[in-house]
Every structure is written in C-alpha cells, then in structure tokens.
Design a protein around this motif. Structure first.
Motif, mmCIF file in Angstrom:
data_model
loop_
_atom_site.group_PDB
_atom_site.id
_atom_site.type_symbol
_atom_site.label_atom_id
_atom_site.label_comp_id
_atom_site.label_asym_id
_atom_site.label_seq_id
_atom_site.Cartn_x
_atom_site.Cartn_y
_atom_site.Cartn_z
ATOM 1 N N UNK A 1 -15.035 -8.084 -2.219
ATOM 2 C CA UNK A 1 -14.217 -8.313 -1.175
ATOM 3 C C UNK A 1 -14.732 -9.562 -0.328
ATOM 4 N N UNK B 1 -15.740 -6.018 -7.782
ATOM 5 C CA UNK B 1 -15.011 -6.885 -6.744
ATOM 6 C C UNK B 1 -15.616 -6.189 -5.255
ATOM 7 N N UNK C 1 -6.146 -12.391 -1.486
ATOM 8 C CA UNK C 1 -7.534 -11.884 -1.279
ATOM 9 C C UNK C 1 -7.432 -10.601 -0.808
ATOM 10 N N UNK C 2 -6.730 -9.989 0.082
ATOM 11 C CA UNK C 2 -6.700 -8.882 0.760
ATOM 12 C C UNK C 2 -6.291 -7.822 -0.640
ATOM 13 N N UNK D 1 1.013 -1.223 -0.011
ATOM 14 C CA UNK D 1 0.060 -0.052 0.158
ATOM 15 C C UNK D 1 0.854 1.150 -0.007
ATOM 16 N N UNK E 1 -8.562 5.851 -8.598
ATOM 17 C CA UNK E 1 -8.430 5.014 -7.388
ATOM 18 C C UNK E 1 -8.760 6.435 -6.176
ATOM 19 N N UNK F 1 -6.546 -8.026 -3.548
ATOM 20 C CA UNK F 1 -7.686 -8.191 -4.595
ATOM 21 C C UNK F 1 -8.657 -7.075 -4.307
ATOM 22 N N UNK F 2 -9.269 -7.315 -2.965
ATOM 23 C CA UNK F 2 -10.532 -6.407 -2.624
ATOM 24 C C UNK F 2 -10.028 -4.836 -2.437
ATOM 25 N N UNK F 3 -8.726 -4.568 -2.268
ATOM 26 C CA UNK F 3 -8.440 -3.198 -2.139
ATOM 27 C C UNK F 3 -7.921 -2.592 -3.639
ATOM 28 N N UNK F 4 -7.942 -3.686 -4.675
ATOM 29 C CA UNK F 4 -7.560 -3.173 -5.844
ATOM 30 C C UNK F 4 -6.024 -3.156 -6.115
ATOM 31 N N UNK F 5 -5.316 -3.674 -5.002
ATOM 32 C CA UNK F 5 -3.760 -3.510 -5.144
ATOM 33 C C UNK F 5 -3.245 -4.820 -6.119
ATOM 34 N N UNK G 1 -11.853 2.393 -8.312
ATOM 35 C CA UNK G 1 -11.792 2.175 -7.021
ATOM 36 C C UNK G 1 -12.534 2.912 -6.239
ATOM 37 N N UNK H 1 -15.566 -2.849 -2.254
ATOM 38 C CA UNK H 1 -15.786 -3.275 -0.790
ATOM 39 C C UNK H 1 -15.946 -2.182 0.110
ATOM 40 N N UNK I 1 -13.693 1.486 -3.010
ATOM 41 C CA UNK I 1 -14.015 0.745 -1.617
ATOM 42 C C UNK I 1 -13.562 1.726 -0.586
ATOM 43 N N UNK J 1 -14.214 -1.530 -7.977
ATOM 44 C CA UNK J 1 -13.881 -2.080 -6.583
ATOM 45 C C UNK J 1 -14.986 -1.493 -5.742
#
Lengths: 486, 450
Positions: free
Chosen positions: B449, B447, A369-370, A330, B375, A372-376, B399, B425, B401, B423
């Motif tokens: 999450x 996505x 997974x983490x 991040x 983002x 992915x959900x943050x878009x990273x 993004x 989440x 989220x 995104x």
C-alpha cells in the motif's frame, strides 16, 4: 334451432356459444398451438434469448463493479497520452491532404482555409517498466502506468458531444436506450440491497458541455434500473430525508400502507411499473440510513485525504467524488459513474488543460492506488476517458504558445485498470500525425462488449424486448477486445 | 485430336449411363406387371431388352474412354467396369434369345431378371461411389448420421486437452478420409504411404512428404493446397481438403510437425485457435481452478441459509454452483460461519472483513475446500489464525490488510502452494520480513500500500 335474427338481447346458452363460436375457438386454440415465436424459423434461438437472463452471469466474472471516471468534453489525447514528435517537428505546417482525407469535420473548423499542425506544448516521457508515454500534465498517473491498460485506438462515429456521449453511455447516438449501468443493473441485479446498483457523481461547479440525466437513464428497461445521482452537500439524494416531525416509524407505517394500495392496483391492472415504484419506495427507505453513512467522509484519516489531494476535503470536487467512489465500491455498488466536465478545449487549450489535468490527475491515480491496497482492484474495473478525441491541427489561430483543438472521432485514448485487464500494456496505435488509426481499431461497441465481458455478461445475450424487437447494449455490433484480458 | 474426341466422349459417360438404367428397369417392370403374354407385350419386352443392351453398350464404350484417361484409379474402377460389361453381354444374349423366338422357361426368365437387376444395381452403386465419394449412400441417413468429430475429442474434451494431439487427432483422421485409400501399405501410389508418421515424413518417389518447419517444401502440403485445376492437385477425386484442414496442417508443419504436439499448444496462435475451437466446439483457453470445478447447482433450500445469516451473495457462473459470499453484519459469530458450512464446497470467494472476526473462527474456514479468495481484512486477527489456512489447497488470494498479523506468519504462508497474492497494508509485518518473504517466494505478489 332458432334461426331468426333476433339475437341481440338473447342470453347465450352453452349450446349457442359453442355453435356460434366454434370457428373462433378453433382459431384461438390454433393461435396457442402456433405460438408467434414458433412462427419464426429459429424459434429455439429466441427461446434461448429469453432464458439467457436466467443464466447470468454467462461466465465467471473478473470484475464485480465498475468505476467509470468519465471525462466529458473529450480530453486531448495528443497532449496527454498519444506522443507524436512528428507534430512538434512540423509545428505550423499544413496537415498533409493524404492524412486529412475527405471525411467530415465539424462546422467549427471545416471552414478554415488552413489546417496548421499543432504539436504539443507539453513534454512527454516514458514511465514505469512498461515504458508508457505520458505528458507532464499527469505526474501522479505517470507513476502508476504499470497498473494501467491504455487503448490508443478508440474511435467513434459521432462528431459532436451529445451523440458521442449518448453513444458511449448507451450504445446508440440517439437518446432513449438504457445506459451501461442500467443494463448491468438489469442483468446482474443488486449486491447491496441498501444502495442503488447504479450511482452517479458529478463534479460540481464545472462548466462546459451539459450532462443530462438521460445519460444514466434506464431507457426502456424498468425504471428501477436507472442511475441515482448523489449530490454533494446536505442532501446527497434529493427528498430522501423525512420531513421535520415525521419519525422513521411513521414513515415505515406509511410506506407499508402505500405498498398494500399499490399491490391492489397492480393486481388490478398488472402494470410492471407499479412494482418498480414499490421497490423504489423501499429502496428510498433503506437509503435513508445507508446513504448518509456512505457519504460521510469525516472518519477518513488524513493520509487518505493527502493521497487524493487537497480538493478531496471539499465535497463535490472530482477528488472528493473519487474518494466517494471508493467508499461506494467498498459497499458493492455495481456501477459508479463519475462525470467531470470542461475538457472541450477548442481554444486556449494549453491554459485550460493544465487546470483540468490538475483537477483529475492526482485523484484518479489515488483512487487506483487506494483500491489496490485494499484489494478492491482485484474485482473493480476503473475506466478513464472521454467521448472522442481532438484534432492534430489547430482550431483557430495557431500561436507558438497557444492553440485549440476541434473534435476528432477518428482516434482517441482511454485507459483502464483493475479486474481482468492486463497491466502495463498499450493496445493499438495511430499514425505519426495522431490522426488515423494504424493498429487494432477499437470501436465504442467493442469497448462496451469488453466491459460486459469482464462482468461475466455475454453482450450478445443480454437483451430486452421493446417495440417488437430485442435490444442489447451493443445492438448488432461489438467484439470483445481479447488482447487486453488478463 | 482423336484422344480429345475420346476424352469428350468419355466425359459423356455419366450422362449416357442413366439410359440403360431406365430402360432395363422399365423392361423388368413390364415383365412383372403384365400377366398376359400376347404378342404385342412380348415384342414390347424384347424391344426393351434391345434398348437396354444398345444404350448399355454405348455407355460402356464411353466409360472405357473415361477410365482410360487415368482420372480414376484402377482399383476404384474394377468392379464397376466388369459388372458393367457383364450387364452388356447378358442383355445382348437375352435380347438375341428373345429376338430368335427361343422358348424361354418361366424360371429362366425370373433368374435372368434378378441377375440383370443385381448387375445394374452393383454397377450403378460403384459408379456412384466414384463420383459422390465412398459411403455416399448412407452418409445422409438421418438416424445413422455419424459425428464428424473424432471420438477421442468427444470423450476427452471435457477432461484434459493435453491428451489430444494435433497429428493423431486432427490431421491423421483427415488423411484417413482423403488420402490413405490410395497411399497405404498396399497401394503406395507414387511410392507414398501415409499410414504411419515416419512414412508420411519420408514421402514418396518425388521427395520429402513433410519438411519439418517448412510447409512450402513439404510435398504433401503443396499438393493439397495448390490450385485445384493443377493435374497434381490432391486428392484427385472427391472433396478436397477444406480450408480449415489445410490451415491446421500448415500450422502443424510450421511448428515442427512433431508426432506428439498436444492440442493446448494451439492456444498461443490466435488464428488457428479460433478455427479449431469453432470446428470442434472446443475451448482451448487456459482454465483456472474454478473453471474446471464441476459442481451440482446449489440447492434452493440451502440458499435460505444465507439469508438467515447476515450474508450478501451472488452466483459466479451460469450453472449456479459457485458462490461469492460476503458477511455484511456488524459482528460475526461461530453460528454464522457454521450456517455457511452447509454450502462449503460451493463457496469460492469469501469476504469476512470488518466484522470482529476472531482467530479461532478461522478454524472453520479450513473446511471450505474450494475457496480461492479469502478476505478477512479490518479484523483484529493475529498470527494464530494463519495455520488454519494451510489445508485450503487452492487459495490464490488472501487479504489481511488492517489486521494484527506479523512477520511470524510468513513461515506458514510460504507453504501455501497456490498463493498468488497477499494484501498486507496496515498489518504488523515489517519491511524486512516482506523482503525476506519475497526472496523466498518471488512469484507471490505482496501488496503493502501507499
């Protein structure tokens, strides 16, 4: 003109100088005219190489950063990913000579007078839409196989740990070359000025094959490109904090004065390492605030700890390091290298691999997974794998419930996920005995070339001149594995 | 046996043929250089004419044998043959006149010298064209070097590969160079005319020229790819088709031999693709929007703007024209974004996460025309900011989220034509809303999450 030999103590006049040195001056200017670079046939090529670094990235990068979950000791591909029912059918029989071939084995098992086939004790199932085979050892990773790209046909030449790890980390079996992270730091520079570009996290308290700091060393590159190890516990980076009684302002003043002295020194002797030293001091100063901030996981919510597993609350575990890796990603750290030791299971493999898998499976899957959900995961490349594979025959006595596996460089499996890599695919294959590659071999150098490619670097163009020749990570080898690029 | 001897003698023609050239040029030089004409010079010149004649005579006989075995085409040989014979006859006449001591005038001498020189040049040139190929004389002149690449490829390759066709731009130029000399409307050797697509397919007297989808039943493919020792190998003279040219021809036939197959079709076949890419310096990959963007490099002075704001940035390409920018301060202001607007066309990826971004600040974002990735996660932004995005044509990834956007945003989001990923989440959208959105826009990946 005075032609006697009594010249020793005579001051040279302009006329004397020109007369006596005209030949030398001519030679000097000739040297300038014929530059040593031009003396080679293809001088344009060499000039091109010099300018290549200015042109980075060579093409639009898919990945901005890499998290390399290195599994030191070489995990057994036959018990984790590469499903070979034939080995279970032939459990205990000899590996056919035609499969074994006549290549070298390690001294640890070459003396065996029998090479009994060791099938796996673990159940394999297909998972996800992609139908990837995974053993029960990795239940969490099995759930995310549709995010992953497996390469089952990796191979290397090295047969022992040290040369093999050195090879996969630096592109050469002999120590002394820069690590992948150092090359990227050198080539692409920094995104976040407050943190190093190349950070190393090692699971604490593990035994097994040793890990040396030269694996994240800068080799012949300027030393500011070396990896920085973040430790668990109070002092993530040793000697970073000010000693008791020294305030931040005093430290800053001190560093400023030191910098002036070093600049004088540099002006005097021009050693580039002095500049590196200045930048290291400055980086250390900035890291005094940035490192505690990024290493603090206390404000992570409980569901994140649940995701990474119970271990993640315990600093220094693989799970905790995975969580830190996400935090470093991040913050745009370019290369985050994790090491997890203990995969070198020459004996008691079934018992030990369960423990190893348990330590790494949930957190590796959680990290993907983490991200992915943050878009990273869109611009982070995650790699999971060791330095070579393990044999299909048992090292030592084969029992119905116990076996060991020796080193096997001729094939092994790694997986990747994230930026620029196809999802839910498997590349390459091995024979029914899991011993030789039958489809699309991928050498370590090919893997390295692909990694560089994903970050926008042409591995043939990022070079550094040292000891009279230009080096690159893949030296004179390596082809980008285009099949896995998305 | 006799024909074999003739054939052997014929094969000596290219060797013998250099003798008359040498003799006649030596004779002409002596003629020009020696100003005094005493008897010995005269006899020397006469002897020179004799040698020129006799060697020319033998060469022409051998040439006759060579031409007789049908190795070369009549149309190729004609000029060479007749100028050759003319040379032999004229050298014979002049030698006779000289040997019989005719008093030749100066002007006759000059004219005959010029005529003979012209004849030997023409004969030699056309002979050379037969063995070294048409245009051998000029093809290596450094300043006249022609680019081998069809011009259309040069001009079009920067723009659209879809307007380049495999037959028209890759295959026909090869035929034109190697085959059409003999297989055209006028000279339909073997009844084959390769000038037009239809006639090419139809073939000649021996059957189908191209059998669509079946290279081994296509006579043209068979003739150019068989062993070069076969009598039927084509082309009979000159350089054969290269491996690459044959490969492209085969690919084209394999894939139906259609008149209009765009070059981009090649990209699915890895082997032929790399071949063509290398030969024509093309890049057949499918290009994303940002790869097709051609912008001038970012001005160095403008980059200072980024350092004044609290931005972290890097270039995305070697031309230094595309930027990936991230705000790293604690709190962003209108002023910060306005600074960035000076670089608006260059910003491709923009990250304004976790910086207390406000809804109305996104009104400025719509000016970033080339933005593909935005983002804005971890900000208290709401549905109000979403409409500002609808003018960014190439937005592929969003993004959101950890924001406050709700199901109400989906209406605008469905109108974002190029959106591929979003995104959501930890936002306020509901599962039901997402389901509905997915059913409307199945190609967009959502996505959510965990």
């Amino acid at each position: 003109m005075n032609c006697n030999n009594n010249n020793k103590n005579k001051n040279y006049s302009r006329r004397d100088f020109l007369t006596r040195t005209s030949l030398g001056l001519g030679a000097l200017s000739l040297g300038g005219l014929i530059s040593p670079v031009d003396a080679y046939g293809n001088s344009n090529f060499l000039k091109l190489l010099e300018s290549e670094k200015q042109r980075l990235p060579h093409f639009i990068p898919k990945a901005k950063r890499v998290i390399y979950l290195f599994q030191s000791g070489a995990p057994s591909q036959l018990d984790l990913f590469d499903y070979k029912p034939k080995l279970n059918e032939m459990f205990g029989e000899e590996v056919p000579k035609s499969v074994l071939g006549d290549q070298r084995l390690t001294g640890m098992s070459s003396g065996q007078n029998t090479f009994p086939i060791a099938g796996t004790l673990f159940n394999f199932k297909q998972h996800g839409e992609s139908g990837a085979w995974m053993s029960d050892l990795m239940p969490y990773t099995s759930k995310i196989v549709d995010e992953l790209c497996f390469i089952k046909s990796m191979y290397t030449e090295a047969i022992n740990h040290d040369p093999a790890i050195t090879m996969i980390q630096t592109g050469s079996e002999l120590p002394g070359r820069p690590s992948i992270g150092s090359w990227l730091s050198y080539g692409l520079g920094t995104d976040n000025k407050n943190l190093p570009e190349f950070v190393v996290l090692i699971t604490k308290g593990k035994s097994g094959q040793p890990i040396y700091s030269r694996l994240w060393g800068n080799g012949f590159l300027p030393s500011k490109h070396q990896g920085v190890q973040f430790r668990s516990g109070k002092d993530p980076v040793l000697y970073l904090d000010n000693p008791p009684g020294v305030s931040s302002t005093i430290r800053e003043e001190q560093l400023n004065s030191l910098k002036k002295l070093q600049q004088i020194n540099h002006a005097d002797i021009g050693d580039p390492e002095i500049l590196t030293k200045i930048s290291n001091y400055e980086m250390a100063y900035r890291m005094q605030t940035s490192v505690p901030e990024v290493m603090n996981i206390s404000d992570e919510p409980d569901y994140i700890f649940d995701l990474y597993g119970e271990d993640s609350k315990n600093p220094g575990t693989f799970a905790a390091n995975c969580l830190l890796a996400r935090k470093l990603a991040e913050k745009d750290v370019k290369f985050i290298q994790l090491y997890h030791r203990g995969w070198d299971q020459h004996s008691n493999l079934p018992r030990d691999i369960i423990k190893q898998a348990k330590e790494t499976d949930q957190a590796s899957a959680a990290l993907i997974k983490d991200l992915k959900q943050r878009g990273l995961l869109e611009d982070t490349l995650v790699i999971w794998g060791g330095e070579f594979g393990r044999t299909n025959y048992s090292q030592g006595m084969l029992k119905l419930d116990n076996y060991g596996r020796d080193h096997h460089p001729r094939c092994f499996t790694i997986f990747m996920a994230g930026a620029g890599v196809k999802k839910g695919v498997t590349l390459g294959a091995t024979d029914d005995f899991g011993y030789n590659i039958t489809e699309r071999p991928v050498h370590i150098h090919d893997f390295q070339a692909t990694l560089m490619h994903l970050l926008g670097v042409d591995h043939e163009k990022l070079t550094f001149k040292f000891q009279g020749r230009r080096y690159r990570l893949t030296d004179v080898h390596g082809n980008v594995v285009k099949e896995i690029l998305s | 046996m006799v024909s074999e001897i003739f054939e052997f003698l014929g094969s000596l023609h290219p060797l013998i043929v250099h003798l008359p050239i040498g003799f006649i040029i030596l004779t002409l030089l002596i003629n020009v250089v020696f100003k005094t004409r005493n008897n010995s010079v005269k006899r020397l010149i006469t002897l020179g004419w004799f040698f020129s004649f006799i060697s020319g005579f033998i060469a022409s006989i051998f040439g006759w044998f060579l031409g007789d075995n049908n190795y070369y085409l009549e149309s190729q040989i004609n000029i060479h043959k007749w100028t050759g014979f003319a040379f032999v006859i004229i050298t014979f006449l002049i030698w006779m006149l000289r040997a019989l001591n005719f008093n030749l005038s100066k002007s006759f001498n000059r004219i005959s010298n010029l005529v003979v020189f012209a004849l030997i040049s023409i004969t030699g040139h056309f002979g050379g064209e037969m063995t070294h190929g048409k245009g051998y004389l000029v093809k290596s002149i450094p300043f006249l070097k022609q680019n081998k690449m069809p011009t259309v490829l040069l001009t079009e390759k920067e723009n659209s590969l879809d307007s380049i066709y495999v037959y028209e731009n890759l295959i026909y130029p090869v035929f034109e160079e190697k085959c059409i000399v003999c297989h055209n409307k006028k000279d339909t050797y073997g009844g084959l005319n390769m000038d037009t697509y239809d006639n090419l397919i139809k073939g000649g007297n021996n059957g189908l020229g191209i059998s669509k989808g079946n290279p081994y039943k296509s006579l043209i493919y068979k003739r150019v790819s068989m062993s070069q020792n076969e009598a039927k190998f084509m082309p009979p003279t000159g350089t054969p088709l290269s491996f690459d040219q044959v490969a492209v021809l085969k690919w084209w036939i394999d894939n139906g031999a259609k008149l209009k197959v765009p070059l981009t079709k090649l990209r699915n076949d890895e082997n032929i693709r790399s071949l063509v890419e290398e030969n024509y310096q093309l890049d057949l990959r499918e290009k994303s929007y940002i790869e097709t963007l051609k912008l001038a490099p970012v001005d160095q002075n403008q980059l200072e703007v980024l350092d004044k704001g609290k931005y972290q940035w890097r270039f995305l390409n070697s031309e230094k024209s595309l930027l990936d920018v991230k705000f790293v301060g604690k709190k962003i202001t209108f002023n910060d974004i306005e600074l960035l607007l000076k670089l608006k066309e260059h910003v491709i990826w923009l990250n304004l996460s976790n910086c207390q971004l406000k809804d109305d600040m996104l009104s400025l974002i719509s000016e970033f025309e080339n933005l593909t990735r935005l983002r804005v996660q971890k900000n208290n932004i709401t549905d109000k900011c979403i409409p500002y995005l609808k003018d960014i044509d190439n937005l592929k990834e969003l993004n959101f989220y950890d924001t406050l956007i709700t199901d109400n945003s989906f209406e605008v989001l469905t109108n974002l034509e190029s959106l591929e990923k979003i995104f959501l989440w930890k936002s306020k959208v509901s599962t039901l809303g997402i389901e509905k959105f997915k059913s409307q826009k199945p190609k967009i990946e959502v996505i959510t999450g965990l």
